[in-house]
Design an enzyme around this catalytic site. Sequence first.
Site, PDB file in Angstrom:
ATOM      1  N   HIS A  71      -8.775  -5.356  15.499  1.00  0.00           N
ATOM      2  CA  HIS A  71      -8.065  -4.387  14.651  1.00  0.00           C
ATOM      3  C   HIS A  71      -7.721  -3.086  15.106  1.00  0.00           C
ATOM      4  CE1 HIS A  71      -9.062  -7.400  11.667  1.00  0.00           C
ATOM      5  NE2 HIS A  71     -10.304  -7.239  11.769  1.00  0.00           N
ATOM      6  N   ARG A  97       8.610   9.471 -19.500  1.00  0.00           N
ATOM      7  CA  ARG A  97       7.905   8.543 -19.117  1.00  0.00           C
ATOM      8  C   ARG A  97       6.907   8.078 -20.237  1.00  0.00           C
ATOM      9  NH1 ARG A  97       8.272   7.875 -13.282  1.00  0.00           N
ATOM     10  NH2 ARG A  97       7.026   5.822 -13.789  1.00  0.00           N
ATOM     11  N   PRO A 152      -7.322   5.769   2.564  1.00  0.00           N
ATOM     12  CA  PRO A 152      -6.882   6.846   2.397  1.00  0.00           C
ATOM     13  C   PRO A 152      -5.938   7.503   1.358  1.00  0.00           C
ATOM     14  CG  PRO A 152      -6.086   5.796   4.453  1.00  0.00           C
ATOM     15  CD  PRO A 152      -6.420   4.696   3.449  1.00  0.00           C
ATOM     16  N   GLU A 153      -6.384   8.322   0.505  1.00  0.00           N
ATOM     17  CA  GLU A 153      -5.558   8.970  -0.180  1.00  0.00           C
ATOM     18  C   GLU A 153      -5.319  10.265   0.315  1.00  0.00           C
ATOM     19  OE1 GLU A 153      -6.394   9.011  -4.498  1.00  0.00           O
ATOM     20  OE2 GLU A 153      -7.470   7.055  -4.157  1.00  0.00           O
ATOM     21  N   ARG A 209      -6.408  -4.569   7.402  1.00  0.00           N
ATOM     22  CA  ARG A 209      -5.296  -5.432   6.386  1.00  0.00           C
ATOM     23  C   ARG A 209      -4.280  -5.133   6.825  1.00  0.00           C
ATOM     24  NH1 ARG A 209      -7.457  -3.945   0.458  1.00  0.00           N
ATOM     25  NH2 ARG A 209      -5.951  -5.469  -0.042  1.00  0.00           N
TER      26      ARG A 209
END
Length: 270
Positions: free
Chosen positions: A91, A151, A2-3, A109
């Site tokens: 899971h 940056r 997921p984003e 995971r």
Amino acid sequence: MPELPEVEVSRQGLLPHLRGKRVLAAAVRTARLRHEIPPELPRLLSGLTLQDIQRRGKYLVFDFGRGWLILHLGMSGSLRLVAPGTPPQKHDHFDLGFADTVMRLRDPRRFGTLVWTDERPEHHPLLAALGIEPLSPAFNGQWLHDAMRKRSAPVKPVLMDGHLLVGVGNIYASESLYHAGISPLRAANRISHGRCDLLAVAIRETLGASIAAGGSSVRDYVHSDGGAGCFQLSCAVYDRDGQACPACGTPVRITRQAGRSTYWCPSCQR
DNA sequence: CTGGTCACCTGGAAGC
DNA sequence: TGCTTCCAGGTGACCA
């Protein structure tokens, strides 16, 4: 998986089914996610009524009025609604059970996070330091230009820095830079005002289009296997190493940046 | 401070 | 077929 779009699609899919409902029981099957799921969570949740589900970056916040469940899906997490009594599969680590349905967390995971807080969730350490929401009105090219001023790192990993802005992960960083015509290798502080405007628009539109694409199949997403529904939007460059750029036909190139794969068109992106 | 690397964990795909 | 290696959409601890 997921984003930001996937998390938002999950939120939109769950909310109409769960809002206003009372928790009958919760179950922790595997406590060892990225952070340990507190063992007392089922006791804390039992009897509470879910008021709302909010999203902050890639986190979902389940609002119970006098306490908040903060959830992150990590790399492989998903939420689905199943009928009460449905046997858990491998899971399936956590259940939030209501009278007519069960919200089930699956995360092979185990990079996900599930924590409880009594304090305002925006003050929780997991959320307090998060950057700006790219879909909020305050996010624009001017903001981006200011934020990236100091940056000197390549812009792609800077876009993925959640302390700067939230929700842009590895896929949408590549895709947004492609749509803005900016090379992922370019130093973040060497992008002009005008191109920051383009980039801000590209980020917002890329995320928005993905939410819209997933949103159209929200019910399927939460009710079926929970995996597929929201990834129907095809990518222009992501995971297309060697394939033709949709705009100019130049082969898409893959580069490694900060340990992650970056996909881009060396001709369209400068 | 900043930026890069690594670890966390499992499973699927590719290579031999 | 079976073993090994690499890779995966996130995050933060750690180091130069």
